[in-house]
Motif scaffolding. Structure first.
Motif, short mmCIF file in Angstrom:
data_model
loop_
_atom_site.label_atom_id
_atom_site.label_comp_id
_atom_site.label_asym_id
_atom_site.label_seq_id
_atom_site.Cartn_x
_atom_site.Cartn_y
_atom_site.Cartn_z
N HIS A 68 54.38 31.24 87.02
CA HIS A 68 53.51 30.14 87.46
C HIS A 68 53.29 30.15 88.97
O HIS A 68 52.80 29.18 89.53
CB HIS A 68 54.04 28.77 87.01
N GLY A 69 53.62 31.26 89.62
CA GLY A 69 53.34 31.40 91.04
C GLY A 69 51.89 31.86 91.23
O GLY A 69 51.13 31.97 90.28
N SER A 70 51.55 32.12 92.48
CA SER A 70 50.19 32.56 92.75
C SER A 70 50.16 33.39 94.02
O SER A 70 51.16 33.48 94.74
CB SER A 70 49.24 31.36 92.88
N TYR A 71 49.01 33.98 94.28
CA TYR A 71 48.85 34.77 95.49
C TYR A 71 47.43 34.62 96.00
O TYR A 71 46.51 34.26 95.25
CB TYR A 71 49.20 36.24 95.25
N GLN A 72 47.27 34.88 97.30
CA GLN A 72 45.96 34.85 97.93
C GLN A 72 45.95 35.87 99.06
O GLN A 72 46.82 35.83 99.93
CB GLN A 72 45.66 33.45 98.46
N THR A 115 46.90 34.07 89.66
CA THR A 115 48.07 33.35 89.20
C THR A 115 49.03 34.34 88.55
O THR A 115 48.59 35.22 87.81
CB THR A 115 47.67 32.26 88.18
N ILE A 116 50.30 34.17 88.82
CA ILE A 116 51.32 35.03 88.23
C ILE A 116 51.84 34.34 86.97
O ILE A 116 52.32 33.21 87.02
CB ILE A 116 52.46 35.31 89.24
N HIS A 117 51.72 35.02 85.86
CA HIS A 117 52.11 34.44 84.57
C HIS A 117 53.49 34.90 84.11
O HIS A 117 54.15 34.18 83.36
CB HIS A 117 51.07 34.78 83.51
N GLU A 118 53.88 36.09 84.53
CA GLU A 118 55.20 36.62 84.14
C GLU A 118 55.72 37.42 85.32
O GLU A 118 54.98 38.19 85.94
CB GLU A 118 55.03 37.52 82.92
N PHE A 119 56.99 37.21 85.63
CA PHE A 119 57.60 37.92 86.76
C PHE A 119 59.02 38.30 86.39
O PHE A 119 59.91 37.45 86.30
CB PHE A 119 57.59 37.02 88.01
N LEU A 120 59.22 39.59 86.10
CA LEU A 120 60.55 40.10 85.76
C LEU A 120 60.89 41.17 86.81
O LEU A 120 60.31 42.27 86.79
CB LEU A 120 60.55 40.72 84.36
N PRO A 121 61.78 40.86 87.75
CA PRO A 121 62.09 41.79 88.85
C PRO A 121 62.38 43.21 88.37
O PRO A 121 63.11 43.42 87.40
CB PRO A 121 63.31 41.16 89.51
N THR A 141 52.80 40.05 85.31
CA THR A 141 51.55 39.78 84.60
C THR A 141 50.82 38.74 85.44
O THR A 141 51.39 37.70 85.78
CB THR A 141 51.81 39.24 83.19
N ARG A 142 49.56 39.04 85.77
CA ARG A 142 48.83 38.14 86.67
C ARG A 142 47.33 38.24 86.42
O ARG A 142 46.84 39.19 85.82
CB ARG A 142 49.12 38.51 88.12
N THR A 143 46.63 37.23 86.93
CA THR A 143 45.19 37.31 86.96
C THR A 143 44.79 37.85 88.33
O THR A 143 45.59 37.83 89.28
CB THR A 143 44.53 35.93 86.74
N PHE A 144 43.56 38.34 88.43
CA PHE A 144 43.04 38.87 89.70
C PHE A 144 41.58 38.48 89.79
O PHE A 144 40.79 38.75 88.87
CB PHE A 144 43.18 40.40 89.73
N GLU A 145 41.22 37.82 90.89
CA GLU A 145 39.84 37.41 91.10
C GLU A 145 39.38 37.82 92.49
O GLU A 145 40.08 37.57 93.48
CB GLU A 145 39.72 35.89 90.97
N MET A 146 38.22 38.45 92.55
CA MET A 146 37.58 38.76 93.83
C MET A 146 36.57 37.65 94.07
O MET A 146 35.59 37.51 93.32
CB MET A 146 36.87 40.11 93.78
#
Length: 154
Positions: free
Chosen positions: A55-59, A75-81, A86-91
């Motif tokens: 549930h994190g995000s990036y910009q 938005t980050i949907h899954e994060f396993l170190p 698993t994330r979305t990506f938008e330009m």
């Protein structure tokens, strides 16, 4: 010259499979995707936000040679170190819709690892339009920089 980052696109499918082997330990490859300073170096972009968690995000933001700023976010949907993101990506401000990315990291030897990226686009046309861009060459160049920069951390 053959590209080290392989982009596989099956006809009439709305997805891409990207693979790349690195002469890097798994932990360093994963670190290159989650540490803002490293992301900025190999991607050539400014990290405005990188919240690596479920549930994190990036910009991110890049500036083209004419001084125009271009934003990227998701938005980050899954994060396993050291295993999976698993994330979305938008330009932003482009005709390309949001895409879904599955990044999987695996160790292939003591000092070698592999990245597999599965990208799902809204449609076959969206995927094909992305492939008309210098996408594969740009990704390969970025991955070459990643390996060069992160190798220095060994």
């Amino acid at each position: 010259m053959e590209l080290k980052t392989k982009v596989h696109a099956e006809d009439n499918k709305q997805e891409l499979k990207i693979t790349r082997g690195f002469e890097l330990p798994l932990e360093l490859l994963f670190k290159a995707y989650i540490e803002p300073e490293l992301v900025e170096q190999w991607m050539g972009t400014k990290v405005l936000k990188l919240d690596n968690r479920k549930h994190g995000s990036y910009q991110f933001e890049t500036t083209d040679p004419k001084g125009n700023k271009h934003g990227f976010n998701g938005t980050i949907h899954e994060f396993l170190p050291n295993r999976k993101i698993t994330r979305t990506f938008e330009m932003e401000n482009t005709p390309f819709p949001v895409q879904l990315e599955y990044l999987e990291f695996e160790s292939t030897a003591e000092n070698a690892s592999k990245l597999t990226i599965h990208i799902v686009y809204r449609s076959v046309d969206d995927r094909d339009n992305m492939l008309k861009q210098p996408f594969a060459q740009g990704l390969n160049m970025a991955h070459n920089r990643l390996e060069e920069i992160v190798t220095k951390l060994k």
